[in-house]
Design a protein around this motif. Structure first.
Motif, PDB file in Angstrom:
ATOM      1  N   GLY A  57       0.929  -0.633   0.124  1.00  0.00           N
ATOM      2  CA  GLY A  57       0.231   0.180  -0.037  1.00  0.00           C
ATOM      3  C   GLY A  57       0.576   1.069   0.038  1.00  0.00           C
ATOM      4  N   GLY A  58       1.613   1.154   0.346  1.00  0.00           N
ATOM      5  CA  GLY A  58       2.498   2.257   1.209  1.00  0.00           C
ATOM      6  C   GLY A  58       3.628   2.587  -0.755  1.00  0.00           C
ATOM      7  N   LEU A  59       3.570   1.853  -0.864  1.00  0.00           N
ATOM      8  CA  LEU A  59       4.935   2.424  -2.655  1.00  0.00           C
ATOM      9  C   LEU A  59       4.246   2.297  -3.008  1.00  0.00           C
ATOM     10  N   SER A  60       2.706   1.412  -3.541  1.00  0.00           N
ATOM     11  CA  SER A  60       1.550   1.929  -4.502  1.00  0.00           C
ATOM     12  C   SER A  60       1.239   3.341  -4.451  1.00  0.00           C
ATOM     13  N   LEU A  61       1.273   4.295  -3.406  1.00  0.00           N
ATOM     14  CA  LEU A  61       0.915   5.311  -3.377  1.00  0.00           C
ATOM     15  C   LEU A  61       1.781   5.913  -3.493  1.00  0.00           C
ATOM     16  N   GLY A  62       3.631   5.459  -4.629  1.00  0.00           N
ATOM     17  CA  GLY A  62       4.634   5.940  -4.265  1.00  0.00           C
ATOM     18  C   GLY A  62       4.718   6.138  -6.240  1.00  0.00           C
ATOM     19  N   ILE A  63       4.186   5.398  -7.207  1.00  0.00           N
ATOM     20  CA  ILE A  63       4.515   5.210  -8.380  1.00  0.00           C
ATOM     21  C   ILE A  63       3.819   6.953  -8.638  1.00  0.00           C
ATOM     22  N   PRO A  64       4.274   6.841  -9.996  1.00  0.00           N
ATOM     23  CA  PRO A  64       3.657   7.546 -10.784  1.00  0.00           C
ATOM     24  C   PRO A  64       2.148   6.973 -12.045  1.00  0.00           C
ATOM     25  N   GLU A  65       1.106   7.772 -11.915  1.00  0.00           N
ATOM     26  CA  GLU A  65       0.129   6.852 -12.661  1.00  0.00           C
ATOM     27  C   GLU A  65       0.552   6.330 -13.711  1.00  0.00           C
ATOM     28  N   SER A  66      -0.274   5.731 -14.710  1.00  0.00           N
ATOM     29  CA  SER A  66       0.423   4.613 -16.199  1.00  0.00           C
ATOM     30  C   SER A  66      -0.376   5.747 -17.239  1.00  0.00           C
ATOM     31  N   PRO A  67       0.423   6.202 -18.325  1.00  0.00           N
ATOM     32  CA  PRO A  67       0.260   7.011 -19.189  1.00  0.00           C
ATOM     33  C   PRO A  67      -0.355   6.715 -20.267  1.00  0.00           C
ATOM     34  N   GLN A  68      -1.517   5.626 -19.924  1.00  0.00           N
ATOM     35  CA  GLN A  68      -2.877   5.084 -20.456  1.00  0.00           C
ATOM     36  C   GLN A  68      -3.441   5.451 -19.874  1.00  0.00           C
ATOM     37  N   TYR A  69      -3.718   5.897 -18.992  1.00  0.00           N
ATOM     38  CA  TYR A  69      -4.442   5.996 -18.095  1.00  0.00           C
ATOM     39  C   TYR A  69      -4.919   7.328 -18.171  1.00  0.00           C
ATOM     40  N   LEU A  70      -4.201   7.949 -17.571  1.00  0.00           N
ATOM     41  CA  LEU A  70      -3.765   9.538 -17.483  1.00  0.00           C
ATOM     42  C   LEU A  70      -4.258  10.542 -19.102  1.00  0.00           C
ATOM     43  N   LEU A  71      -4.081   9.498 -20.368  1.00  0.00           N
ATOM     44  CA  LEU A  71      -3.973   9.626 -21.430  1.00  0.00           C
ATOM     45  C   LEU A  71      -6.144  10.213 -21.648  1.00  0.00           C
ATOM     46  N   ARG A  72      -6.339   9.191 -21.286  1.00  0.00           N
ATOM     47  CA  ARG A  72      -7.543   8.626 -21.549  1.00  0.00           C
ATOM     48  C   ARG A  72      -8.987   9.455 -20.943  1.00  0.00           C
ATOM     49  N   ALA A 109       5.103  12.149 -29.916  1.00  0.00           N
ATOM     50  CA  ALA A 109       4.424  10.578 -30.831  1.00  0.00           C
ATOM     51  C   ALA A 109       3.926   9.715 -30.259  1.00  0.00           C
ATOM     52  N   ARG A 110       5.317   9.386 -29.224  1.00  0.00           N
ATOM     53  CA  ARG A 110       4.155   8.150 -28.678  1.00  0.00           C
ATOM     54  C   ARG A 110       2.819   8.394 -28.433  1.00  0.00           C
ATOM     55  N   ILE A 111       2.677   9.538 -27.454  1.00  0.00           N
ATOM     56  CA  ILE A 111       1.468  10.278 -27.154  1.00  0.00           C
ATOM     57  C   ILE A 111      -0.077  10.126 -28.221  1.00  0.00           C
ATOM     58  N   LYS A 112       0.226  10.794 -29.780  1.00  0.00           N
ATOM     59  CA  LYS A 112       0.026  10.144 -30.935  1.00  0.00           C
ATOM     60  C   LYS A 112      -0.682   8.621 -30.556  1.00  0.00           C
ATOM     61  N   GLY A 127      -7.471  13.058 -20.120  1.00  0.00           N
ATOM     62  CA  GLY A 127      -7.477  13.993 -21.289  1.00  0.00           C
ATOM     63  C   GLY A 127      -5.880  15.016 -19.996  1.00  0.00           C
ATOM     64  N   ARG A 128      -5.596  13.898 -19.025  1.00  0.00           N
ATOM     65  CA  ARG A 128      -4.277  14.456 -18.276  1.00  0.00           C
ATOM     66  C   ARG A 128      -2.863  14.276 -18.965  1.00  0.00           C
ATOM     67  N   VAL A 129      -3.005  14.792 -20.830  1.00  0.00           N
ATOM     68  CA  VAL A 129      -1.412  15.496 -21.390  1.00  0.00           C
ATOM     69  C   VAL A 129      -0.353  15.237 -20.524  1.00  0.00           C
ATOM     70  N   ASP A 130      -0.064  16.241 -20.092  1.00  0.00           N
ATOM     71  CA  ASP A 130       1.100  17.109 -19.378  1.00  0.00           C
ATOM     72  C   ASP A 130       2.064  16.068 -18.393  1.00  0.00           C
ATOM     73  N   GLU A 131       0.861  15.392 -17.802  1.00  0.00           N
ATOM     74  CA  GLU A 131       1.532  14.436 -16.848  1.00  0.00           C
ATOM     75  C   GLU A 131       1.572  12.771 -17.281  1.00  0.00           C
ATOM     76  N   ALA A 132       1.625  12.346 -18.457  1.00  0.00           N
ATOM     77  CA  ALA A 132       1.146  11.367 -19.309  1.00  0.00           C
ATOM     78  C   ALA A 132       2.606  12.028 -20.284  1.00  0.00           C
ATOM     79  N   ARG A 133       3.215  12.811 -20.068  1.00  0.00           N
ATOM     80  CA  ARG A 133       4.354  13.143 -21.101  1.00  0.00           C
ATOM     81  C   ARG A 133       5.230  12.880 -20.106  1.00  0.00           C
ATOM     82  N   ARG A 134       5.263  13.653 -18.862  1.00  0.00           N
ATOM     83  CA  ARG A 134       6.365  13.646 -17.866  1.00  0.00           C
ATOM     84  C   ARG A 134       6.528  12.078 -17.446  1.00  0.00           C
ATOM     85  N   VAL A 135       5.569  10.789 -17.744  1.00  0.00           N
ATOM     86  CA  VAL A 135       5.672   9.701 -17.538  1.00  0.00           C
ATOM     87  C   VAL A 135       6.780   9.425 -18.612  1.00  0.00           C
TER      88      VAL A 135
END
Length: 472
Positions: free
Chosen positions: A197-212, A234-237, A214-222
């Motif tokens: 549980g503790g480690l799950s709080l510290g990892i980044p969210e999946s870029p696929q979910y973030l793009l789904r 290009a990967r985002i597209k 609309g959190r494009v900037d966060e997805a780009r950072r990941v």
């Protein structure tokens, strides 16, 4: 599409770190499913259970797993991968506490069902998340870390069972705070659950979910900081195009021309079912009872189970090393042949057993042959079908339905796990272990035929590559 050659070297340390954190759900998956092994006989005595009820106490977790797997994919698309991991950790903690302090068989069943919800959730969310953050050329190895975590969890469960039983004198004897050792076997699951549980709080969210969502900037950072892409736009597209104009997945996306479902779903469900029908969990849930029934002492049975678990962990490294080099299909075919030979040896050995009930014995040399056969089976399963199935399920589905498809196929895996676990003690008593292991050998042979005729190899391709999908 961004090519493999054009991609930057992935941030190896970061991507491995987040993968390990996500794969800890697999460790709890293995721990919570196998920990009952050492407590089986003590639970039977504590609550005066017949074989059928004991089988249901063990197997009810798997019904929870099926339900958790089914809903996890939907929740992952609604809430995100991270939040679902945290939910699974909370359920793991609650289940370990409740099961360890259960006052009746029905109470124990409820808490084991809740634990199953957590396991089923983890079984879906970990391979989905890993597949979405891992670069293509590392995805097989990183996806195999899920199975390494599962096998490590099984090993830790059996090792802690053996330690607690040996320290207390037996699983029924009192240990810390006046509780019998079998209760502590279930309670210790709180520790890895809290870490997860503790480690799950510290990892980044999946870029696929973030793009789904609309959190494009966060997805780009990941994509830049974890995956290591030189051309994140290009990967985002590519990812956005792969959603094929769907804002979110729905059940209608699973529909297709083959008996109402897409062909790729039938392939996934068949692979998931066959992984259980070869009988792997008959060994990991009932090995202590099995070896005691053919003449091993309780202590020797615990030792044998731990050795089998060590083999299971060690051979998973073979899959991690070869899955991206050899390919998924070849490893599965090799595994099917090895599993068949090991199960056949065990079936022939158990057919030589004499006696009945709790007084079964194997004449020399059949006890040794059964032990070798069972471990040959574990060796080939651990190096192939154990990890490779989860890798394949994490990558063969298109982006728009991955979470839901993984939920469906993982649910199938858990349903067949439940069927095998529930029926194993009943069929063993009714027709004998020889026929039961013969049936497992038959399914190992069928798994070879299925992979040879229907299984696509998706090694080294990006998740957005439509070429990997089976044509209708």
């Amino acid at each position: 599409m961004e090519s493999e050659q054009g991609a930057a070297a992935p941030k190896r340390g970061k991507v491995i770190g987040v993968t390990i954190a996500a794969a800890l759900g697999g460790l709890l998956f293995g721990f919570d499913t196998a920990v009952i092994n050492g407590a089986n006989e003590a639970i039977r005595e504590e609550f005066s259970l017949d074989p059928a009820v004991l089988g249901f106490v063990v197997a009810v977790t798997l019904l929870g797993c099926a339900a958790g797997a089914w809903f996890a994919g939907q929740l992952a698309d609604l809430w995100g991968r991270k939040k679902v991991m945290v939910l699974a950790a909370i359920l793991f903690v609650a289940s370990s506490l409740g099961a360890g302090l259960a006052f009746a068989a029905w109470d124990l069943m409820i808490w084991r069902f809740i634990g199953g919800l957590a396991i089923g959730t983890a079984s879906v969310i970990a391979p989905a998340y890993i597949a979405e953050v891992a670069p293509a050329r590392m995805r097989g190895a990183l996806g195999s870390l899920q199975q390494l975590a599962i096998t490590s969890g099984i090993f830790l469960a059996l090792l802690s069972d053996a330690f607690l039983a040996d320290s207390a004198g037996s699983a029924m004897d009192q240990f810390w705070l006046g509780l019998p050792a079998w209760r502590w076997m279930l309670l210790v699951g709180v520790i890895p659950a809290a870490v997860y549980g503790g480690l799950s709080l510290g990892i980044p969210e999946s870029p696929q979910y973030l793009l789904r969502v609309g959190r494009v900037d966060e997805a780009r950072r990941v994509i830049v900081n974890v995956i290591g892409s030189r051309n994140p736009d290009a990967r985002i597209k590519d990812i956005q195009d792969s959603f094929e104009r769907e804002d979110k997945s729905s059940f209608r996306e699973l529909r297709g021309p083959m008996l109402g479902l897409q062909p790729i779903l039938w392939v996934g469900m068949a692979v998931a079912a066959l992984q259980q029908l070869v009988g792997i969990n008959a060994i990991f849930y009932y090995s202590n009872t099995l070896w005691q029934s053919v003449g091993f002492s309780e202590k020797d049975s615990f030792t044998t189970s731990v050795i089998t678990a060590i083999i299971n962990v060690a051979l998973t490294f073979v899959a991690i090393f070869f899955v991206d080099k050899v390919g998924r299909t070849k490893l599965l075919l090799i595994g099917s042949v090895g599993m068949f030979l090991g199960l056949l040896a065990a079936a022939i050995s158990f057919s030589q057993a004499s006696g009945s009930g709790d007084n079964i014995s194997l004449p020399a040399p059949w006890g040794a042959v059964a032990l070798v056969g069972a471990n040959v089976f574990v060796i080939f399963f651990a190096a192939t079908w154990g990890p490779v199935m989860w890798v394949v399920l994490g990558e063969i589905f298109p982006n728009r339905i991955r979470s839901m498809a993984l939920g469906l196929t993982a649910m199938v895996n858990w349903i067949f796990n439940f069927i095998v676990t529930l029926l194993f003690p009943i069929l063993s008593a009714a027709v004998g272990l020889g026929y039961v292991y013969g049936g497992f050998a038959l399914f190992a042979a069928l798994s070879f035929w299925f992979v040879k005729t229907a299984m696509p190899d998706v090694s080294g391709r990006e998740l957005e590559d439509k070429g990997k999908l089976i044509k209708a």
